[in-house]
Structures are given as structure tokens and as C-alpha cells.
Design a protein around this motif. Structure first.
Motif, mmCIF file in Angstrom:
data_model
loop_
_atom_site.group_PDB
_atom_site.id
_atom_site.type_symbol
_atom_site.label_atom_id
_atom_site.label_comp_id
_atom_site.label_asym_id
_atom_site.label_seq_id
_atom_site.Cartn_x
_atom_site.Cartn_y
_atom_site.Cartn_z
ATOM 1 N N TRP A 226 -5.399 -6.056 -8.256
ATOM 2 C CA TRP A 226 -5.872 -4.674 -8.358
ATOM 3 C C TRP A 226 -7.370 -4.579 -8.116
ATOM 4 O O TRP A 226 -7.870 -3.593 -7.587
ATOM 5 N N ARG B 65 -8.940 -2.308 -5.281
ATOM 6 C CA ARG B 65 -10.000 -1.342 -5.592
ATOM 7 C C ARG B 65 -11.219 -1.576 -4.694
ATOM 8 O O ARG B 65 -11.774 -0.638 -4.119
ATOM 9 N N ASP C 244 -10.169 5.589 -6.757
ATOM 10 C CA ASP C 244 -9.530 5.367 -8.062
ATOM 11 C C ASP C 244 -8.271 6.214 -8.225
ATOM 12 O O ASP C 244 -7.276 5.759 -8.803
ATOM 13 N N GLU C 245 -8.295 7.427 -7.719
ATOM 14 C CA GLU C 245 -7.115 8.294 -7.793
ATOM 15 C C GLU C 245 -5.981 7.716 -6.936
ATOM 16 O O GLU C 245 -4.822 7.703 -7.349
ATOM 17 N N ILE D 14 -5.544 4.529 -6.142
ATOM 18 C CA ILE D 14 -5.056 3.303 -6.783
ATOM 19 C C ILE D 14 -4.153 3.633 -7.958
ATOM 20 O O ILE D 14 -3.106 2.998 -8.145
ATOM 21 N N GLU D 15 -4.512 4.626 -8.738
ATOM 22 C CA GLU D 15 -3.655 5.023 -9.863
ATOM 23 C C GLU D 15 -2.299 5.534 -9.360
ATOM 24 O O GLU D 15 -1.271 5.269 -9.970
ATOM 25 N N LYS E 278 -0.275 2.480 -8.472
ATOM 26 C CA LYS E 278 0.229 1.852 -9.693
ATOM 27 C C LYS E 278 1.427 2.621 -10.232
ATOM 28 O O LYS E 278 2.410 2.034 -10.685
ATOM 29 N N SER E 279 1.352 3.939 -10.173
ATOM 30 C CA SER E 279 2.460 4.785 -10.628
ATOM 31 C C SER E 279 3.717 4.518 -9.802
ATOM 32 O O SER E 279 4.824 4.431 -10.343
ATOM 33 N N ARG F 80 5.203 1.307 -11.016
ATOM 34 C CA ARG F 80 5.871 1.481 -12.310
ATOM 35 C C ARG F 80 7.235 2.145 -12.121
ATOM 36 O O ARG F 80 8.221 1.750 -12.745
#
Length: 180
Positions: free
Chosen positions: A76, A80, A159-160, A162-163, A166-167, A170
């Protein structure tokens, strides 16, 4: 050696400036050389073609730091750092990622990232070795997502993005393959 790097960086700066003015397909070696007051012989001493120059820019501005240990090997963290680099240089990479065909930046980007994917997947998967299908699946998902993100007109902050990635992971983790 210093002169060689100075020449390469001058050619790279010239190409970047030209890519601000016109599409990559409309730029030729003569344009690049004229922009930095060099001759074609100097260009071809250092690079095979303009595609090679685009790839060199990525390698020296980003991948060289990876290979010299300046970036954390955490998947990660790498993601990033890569997204921040692309976002900061998005005008250039929006055009570079549209280049298609042999020696394209997209192909070069893929080749340069494959060793990282292998390392990350081997650390995540309990099975011995990663097969080509697994590697291609994850590499394509990662690389095409980055390409789509940086090419989007309303490119969100790194950052948005990457999140959101990640979502997605998940969600995929919660899906039971046997239920599909």
C-alpha cells in the motif's frame, strides 16, 4: 557520466514541454532536439526513440528510487507513492498512458511493476508460487485501475483513490467464490 545525464534530462524536459503543447503522436525527434538545442545524433546516442524517452522518464523519476530502496516495500505504501507521483505529474502521464502499440508506456509500466506484484502476491498467498493467471489477474486489475483513474477528467486525490481500491478488495474478500 554527468554530461550523459544532463543530456538525457534536457531531452526529457523538452519532451515534457512539447507534450504540454501537442499530442505525443504529433511530436517527432526533430521537435525534441530543437526544443533543447541538440542534434538528432545526441538523441539517438541515448534513446532508441521517443517511446524509450517516455519510459526513461518514469524509470528515473520513480522506479530508480524503488530500486535504490527509497520507498517502503509495503504494497500500500508503494501504491500510495506511485499514485502521488502520477497525480503530481498527471498532465504528462495522461498523455503517456494514451500511447498504444509496441514500446508504449502502458506496456513498460506493466513490465516494471510485475516484480512488485510477484513479491506482494507471494507474501499474501499461502500456496507455493504464483501462477501466470493469478499474476495477470491482479496486475491487470491494479494497472488498469490506475490508468482509468489518472485518465479520468475528474481525477480524485490519490488518498481517495487508494481508499476506494482498498474498499474493492474488502468487498472481493467477502465474496465466497463457490456462491457465485
Amino acid at each position: 557520466m554527468a554530461d550523459s545525464n544532463t543530456t538525457k534530462h534536457a531531452l526529457a524536459a523538452a519532451l515534457k514541454e512539447l507534450m504540454e503543447e501537442k499530442p505525443f503522436s504529433k511530436i517527432n525527434i526533430a521537435d525534441i532536439c530543437a526544443k533543447c538545442s541538440m542534434n538528432r545524433k545526441s538523441f539517438y546516442y541515448h534513446f532508441k526513440d521517443k517511446y524509450d524517452l517516455v519510459n526513461w522518464i518514469f524509470d528515473t523519476e520513480f522506479m530508480e528510487d524503488i530500486e535504490n530502496g527509497k520507498y517502503d516495500p509495503n504494497a500500500w505504501k508503494f501504491h500510495r507513492d506511485l499514485c502521488n507521483y502520477f497525480y503530481e505529474n498527471r498532465n504528462f502521464y495522461r498523455k503517456a498512458m494514451k500511447i498504444r502499440g509496441q514500446n508504449s508506456f502502458s506496456e513498460h509500466f506493466r513490465e516494471r511493476c510485475i516484480p512488485m506484484f510477484i513479491c506482494v502476491l507471494e507474501n499474501l498467498v499461502d500456496e507455493p508460487g504464483i501462477n501466470e493467471i493469478q499474476l495477470n489477474f491482479f496486475a491487470d486489475a491494479f494497472l488498469l485501475s490506475i490508468e482509468r483513474w489518472i485518465l479520468s477528467k475528474d481525477c480524485v486525490q490519490p488518498d481517495e483513490f487508494i481508499e476506494a481500491m482498498k474498499s474493492c478488495i474488502r468487498i472481493a474478500h467477502k465474496i465466497h467464490v463457490d456462491d457465485l
